[in-house]
Design a protein around this motif. Structure first.
Motif, PDB file in Angstrom:
ATOM      1  N   TRP A 221       0.830  -1.199   0.000  1.00  0.00           N
ATOM      2  CA  TRP A 221       0.000   0.000   0.000  1.00  0.00           C
ATOM      3  C   TRP A 221       0.866   1.251   0.000  1.00  0.00           C
ATOM      4  CZ3 TRP A 221       1.023   2.905   4.318  1.00  0.00           C
ATOM      5  CH2 TRP A 221       1.537   2.235   5.425  1.00  0.00           C
TER       6      TRP A 221
ATOM      7  N   TRP B 227      -4.091   0.721  -2.800  1.00  0.00           N
ATOM      8  CA  TRP B 227      -3.837  -0.685  -2.493  1.00  0.00           C
ATOM      9  C   TRP B 227      -3.548  -1.437  -3.778  1.00  0.00           C
ATOM     10  CZ3 TRP B 227      -7.955  -2.932   1.438  1.00  0.00           C
ATOM     11  CH2 TRP B 227      -7.719  -2.395   2.714  1.00  0.00           C
TER      12      TRP B 227
ATOM     13  N   TRP C 144     -10.406  -0.317   4.795  1.00  0.00           N
ATOM     14  CA  TRP C 144      -9.556  -0.766   5.905  1.00  0.00           C
ATOM     15  C   TRP C 144     -10.231  -0.498   7.253  1.00  0.00           C
ATOM     16  CZ3 TRP C 144      -6.972   2.403   9.596  1.00  0.00           C
ATOM     17  CH2 TRP C 144      -6.085   1.713  10.438  1.00  0.00           C
TER      18      TRP C 144
ATOM     19  N   PRO D  17      -9.693   3.081  -0.328  1.00  0.00           N
ATOM     20  CA  PRO D  17      -9.139   1.958   0.441  1.00  0.00           C
ATOM     21  C   PRO D  17      -9.116   2.204   1.946  1.00  0.00           C
ATOM     22  CG  PRO D  17      -7.811   2.377  -1.512  1.00  0.00           C
ATOM     23  CD  PRO D  17      -8.810   3.486  -1.437  1.00  0.00           C
TER      24      PRO D  17
ATOM     25  N   MET E 260      -3.683  -6.707  -1.515  1.00  0.00           N
ATOM     26  CA  MET E 260      -4.291  -6.141  -0.316  1.00  0.00           C
ATOM     27  C   MET E 260      -5.781  -6.479  -0.265  1.00  0.00           C
ATOM     28  SD  MET E 260      -2.357  -4.407   1.868  1.00  0.00           S
ATOM     29  CE  MET E 260      -3.493  -3.261   2.621  1.00  0.00           C
ATOM     30  N   TYR E 261      -6.471  -6.338  -1.394  1.00  0.00           N
ATOM     31  CA  TYR E 261      -7.904  -6.669  -1.424  1.00  0.00           C
ATOM     32  C   TYR E 261      -8.121  -8.164  -1.205  1.00  0.00           C
ATOM     33  CZ  TYR E 261      -9.028  -1.955  -2.964  1.00  0.00           C
ATOM     34  OH  TYR E 261      -9.189  -0.602  -3.026  1.00  0.00           O
TER      35      TYR E 261
END
Length: 985
Positions: free
Chosen positions: A490, A501, A523, A519, A505-506
């Motif tokens: 990130w 991201w 989060w 994002p 990350m997803y």
């Protein structure tokens, strides 16, 4: 003396003679006077013209060189290019106008054909610099690098240098001619003065007309003398006249500026004051040699010499000397000119050439017919071109026909149309390797915009290309690594408040990339409610500069699954120290956390099992040592009893009992040591240890064992004593084990060699070699397995099978290593390598050797020993032991409480306490004894089957003076009793 003064003196001396002659010749001389006057005027006119031309030409040439050289147009142009300062452009343009004015002024003078051609060459070079200046201004505005601009505006100023040199030499020649003409005029002027004086005298005495003519003539002569003096004083070059003795007669204003003297300071003094050594000391000799018929070195020739200023500084100057005779006296006129500016300008031109030639980029100048006109060293090396400007090579000859036709030809043609071209080129160098270049083609234009030549500038970008390819491969590998390793990346632009991201990350957060959601919102929503504030606090701490961003938190995926995430990031601040950007990663460590929990549970179980094992071993040690104490104690008493001595057969049987008990005790000790090492509880006291402090005892002890089997021990230690880093007790134990094995497994009458020496600057080897049967190769892999005797269990050689295992672990705990080599039928060699300690230590005496029999020294009589023991066998042993010692009496009891009461009442000389007693134990009892004023002075000895290091340490901390473990060696016990009672005495 000035020209005006000389002329005035002549007129005064001869006026009377002129009047007398004029009276004689009368009216006839009136016509002659007129003719002479006209002739004189013509001569003066010629003198003026001859003097003015070199002067005007010198002024114009000096101005041109000054405007071109240091501080002039080219100097400011180079600074403008190197500094890329647009503000300098105005100054460069102003200097360029001054150059044009100087050229225009010089061109209006009366120049010969060669001078005109030289001036044209200079004008052509100035035109090239004008075009280069325009290009430089454009490139600076466009933000080009200095090296790019410098390469683009290169101008070949060699022809201009040669042209300026030619103009200067031509001017020097004309100046020398003017000086010679001036010298010749001096003689003719003297004759005319004589004639004029005579005519004036005749006319003055004859008629008023003659007086008028003579007055007018004298007035005109004075004006001419004034003009001549002004010419000399206002001349750009210094003009100095000297006589045959070298004394200065005249010194004009330019000479004053040049040398720093006022004229009055020099007149009448020797001209060598203007020369540095060694030239000043030689001048009078040169002048004398010339006057006596020698060769002229400067007169009528002209050359470069060194001048000396009043302040002591020197400077290069051009000197031309002419000779004339006035009234029978030789007069020498010297014309001087400072060459400092010219020298600096020449050096500046040469420096420009050197800078271009030193460039690592290949540079070439190409003509309209595609020929190489000029190259630098880098171009010559790339294409193997030698003296290209002289050979005038055709481009296909230099670069190869294929390369020329493929790309270079069309690029040069476009550049001659006025375009500035950029392209890429791949060239095979002389070493056969491919090199990538970026090439610039720069048109050199004249004032009208016509392209005269093209500058080819190439830059080797092979390493850049390789770096770009390596970076591309690295990024690809990085993407693959992050994807395969489950690492999400990130990046947070703090100023713009934008978080980005990557796809991983997803995936970690179990979500698809949303279209309209930042994002950060994703989060924040995913964070476990209990961890949200903690994670934000970690971010704020990083932003405040307290630490790098590091956080561990839980997230809740959309399907409800809870995952554990570790996040880290690196913060970047702007120039003012404010947070600007943070980049980092997220790693899913859920599985790792689960594994850690399993490991922790397994570790806890293992530690619990290990504690149970330690407790068991401690208990077994106590339970085994207690009966062993009675077995070995009574056996020793039987074998050493003087009241009831045993016969030989009984002594042999007692010896076998002692031998079996000692074997069992050794086994117990080794098993306990091995268990301690495996549990990590074996304490080591690593310190510098002298090898002599333990090797002597080890060899002495082994020698006794070896003598029983007729085995010879050879000590081949080299270098004497050594200092190693080890635990003294444990290293002695390890060496004894190797030596004991060498004796046990050797053949009868065999040999043992012991070697001690350094095998490297930091490592010492102790090696034991025997002549035993050796170890088979297939069994060597099991050498260090516990309880594996490799077949020796079928022989009569006693052993436990754990001695070498224990030795290996002890050596490794001390930072060393153990090794061996063996040959069947020849024997074995075992060695241990230990680190050498730095520095030297004072030698310690060897450990004392305990004698085998009881000491014969008698202790003081009447000593009372209180023994507290709950085991009847151990108590009976102690009573029998003390019975053989007539100077000791024994009192005893079986509990600590009764022992304390007896100690208070009887006040014995020594107290021996068992530690594990019913009720109050021995440790608590010794504390009571040491706290009591009546018993605090009595030595208290512990005698216990608990041989654990922690128990021994705790016992001594509680107050025991000595701590003996069962089974006790009666020799040691007797020595200790004797020691403490002697101290009491």
């Amino acid at each position: 003396m000035s020209a005006r003064s000389q002329l005035s003196e002549l007129k005064k001396g001869w006026v009377a003679w002129v009047i007398l002659v004029f009276l004689i010749i009368g009216g006839v001389m009136l016509g002659l006077l007129y003719q002479v006057s006209q002739h004189t005027a013509k001569i003066e006119t010629l003198i003026t013209v001859h003097e003015r031309k070199p002067q005007e030409k010198g002024l114009a040439l000096e101005q041109l060189v000054r405007q071109l050289g240091y501080g002039g147009f080219i100097h400011h142009f180079k600074n403008h290019v190197l500094r890329r300062d647009p503000a300098k452009a105005f100054l460069v343009a102003q200097r360029l106008k001054e150059v044009d004015q100087a050229i225009n002024k010089l061109s209006q003078l009366d120049l010969n054909g060669g001078e005109r051609e030289a001036l044209t060459t200079v004008m052509r070079t100035v035109a090239q610099y004008r075009a280069a200046f325009q290009r430089a201004r454009a490139m600076i505005d466009e933000g080009y690098l200095v090296t790019e601009i410098d390469a683009a505006v290169k101008v070949d100023d060699g022809p201009a240098l040669e042209a300026l040199g030619y103009l200067e030499r031509s001017w020097v020649t004309s100046r020398s001619q003017a000086a010679e003409f001036y010298s010749e005029y001096q003689a003719e002027a003297n004759i005319l003065l004589w004639l004029q004086i005579a005519i004036f005298m005749l006319f003055f005495l004859g008629t008023l007309v003659a007086i008028y003519v003579i007055g007018r003539f004298l007035r005109q002569a004075g004006e001419r003398a004034t003009r001549l003096s002004q010419i000399m004083d206002n001349a750009v070059d210094g003009i100095i006249t000297i006589d045959a003795e070298g004394s200065i007669q005249s010194f004009n204003g330019a000479a004053e500026s040049l040398f720093g003297y006022e004229a009055f300071e020099t007149l009448g003094k020797n001209v060598k004051m203007l020369m540095p050594e060694p030239f000043a000391g030689r001048h009078d000799g040169y002048l004398k040699n010339y006057l006596t018929g020698g060769t002229a070195q400067i007169i009528g020739v002209g050359r470069e010499v060194i001048g000396l200023r009043k302040d002591g500084s020197t400077f290069p100057m051009d000197l031309s000397v002419s000779e004339a005779t006035v009234e029978g006296r030789k007069i020498f006129t010297g014309i001087t000119r400072d060459l400092s500016l010219q020298k600096r300008a020449t050096a500046q031109f040469r420096l420009s050439h050197q800078v271009i030639d030193a460039s690592p980029d290949p540079i070439a100048v190409i003509s309209a017919d595609h020929r190489v006109v000029q190259v630098n060293n880098a171009f010559s090396s790339l294409f193997n071109v030698v003296n290209a400007p002289k050979r005038d090579l055709f481009l296909p000859e230099v670069m190869g026909q294929d390369l020329y036709e493929a790309s270079i030809k069309k690029e040069i043609d476009r550049c001659f149309n006025g375009e500035e071209i950029y392209s890429e080129l791949e060239i095979v160098a002389q070493n056969g390797q491919d090199h990538h270049y970026t090439v610039r083609y720069l048109p050199l234009q004249d004032e009208s915009g016509d392209v005269l030549q093209v500058v080819y500038v190439a830059q080797d970008v092979t390493e850049l290309k390789s770096s770009e390819e390596a970076l591309r491969r690295t990024l690809t590998r990085f993407d693959l690594a992050t994807q395969s390793g489950g690492i999400g990346v990130w990046d947070w632009d703090i100023i713009a408040n934008h978080l980005d991201w990557d796809d991983e990350m997803y995936r970690i957060y179990g979500q698809q990339r949303p279209e309209n959601e930042e994002p950060y919102e994703t989060w924040e929503k995913a964070l476990h409610p209990d961890d949200l504030e903690m994670a934000k606090a970690d971010i704020n701490a990083a932003l405040a500069g307290e630490c790098n961003f590091q956080s561990e938190f839980r997230i809740v995926r959309p399907d409800g699954e809870v995952r554990v995430i570790v996040a880290s990031g690196v913060l970047v601040r702007d120039t003012e120290g404010n947070p600007a950007n943070m980049s980092g990663v997220n790693i899913d460590i859920t599985e790792k956390k689960m594994q850690e929990q399993e490991i922790n549970r397994a570790r806890e179980a293992a530690e619990q099992a290990n504690r149970a094992k330690s407790d068991f071993l401690s208990s077994m040690s106590h339970e085994l040592r207690t009966p062993l104490n009675a077995i070995l104690g009574f056996a020793q008493l039987l074998s050493t009893s003087k009241k009831n001595p045993l016969n030989d057969r009984q002594k042999g049987q007692a010896k076998q009992i002692i031998k079996g008990g000692e074997y069992l005790l050794t086994l117990i000790n080794e098993v306990l040591d091995l268990a301690k090492i495996e549990a990590g509880k074996l304490t080591m006291s690593l310190e510098p240890v002298h090898t002599d402090s333990f090797m002597y005892d080890c060899l002495s002890f082994t020698q006794t064992l070896a003598a029983k089997r007729q085995i010879r021990i050879h000590d081949r230690s080299e270098g004497g004593d050594h200092v190693i880093w080890a635990d003294h007790t444990r290293v002695k134990q390890a060496v004894l084990n190797l030596l004991s094995n060498a004796v046990k497994y050797n053949k009868e009458g065999g040999t043992i060699w012991v070697d001690v020496g350094a095998i490297s600057p930091g490592l010492l080897r102790i090696k034991v070699t025997d002549t035993g049967p050796g170890i088979a190769v297939e069994k060597q892999t099991d050498m260090f397995r516990p309880f594996n005797r490799l077949g020796a269990e079928t022989t009569d050689v006693e052993g436990t099978g754990i001695g070498l295992v224990l030795t290996k672990k002890l050596v490794e705990e001390m930072g060393g290593r153990i090794g061996f080599e063996s040959t069947i039928g020849e024997g074995c060699a075992f060695w241990i390598d230990l680190p050498i300690a730095a520095g030297e230590l004072p030698k310690h005496p060897c450990m004392p050797h305990i004698p085998e029999g009881l000491p014969t020294e008698i202790c003081p009589k009447g000593r009372v020993v209180l023994y507290v023991e709950d085991n009847p066998a151990n108590l009976e042993f102690m009573e029998d032991f003390m019975a053989d010692l007539p100077d000791y009496s024994l009192i005893s009891t079986h509990t600590a409480e009764l022992g304390l009461a007896m100690a208070e009442e009887q006040l014995p000389d020594v107290i021996i306490l068992d530690v594990n007693l019913p009720g109050m134990d021995g440790t608590e009892a010794v504390r009571h004894l040491k706290r009591s004023k009546k018993t605090a002075h009595i030595p208290v000895l512990a005698l216990s089957a608990d041989a654990m290091p922690s128990s021994i340490r705790n016992g001594k901390e509680a107050g025991f003076d000595e701590y003996l473990t069962k089974p006790v060696d009666i020799n040691v016990l007797y020595t200790l009793l004797n020691k403490v009672t002697k101290e009491l005495a």
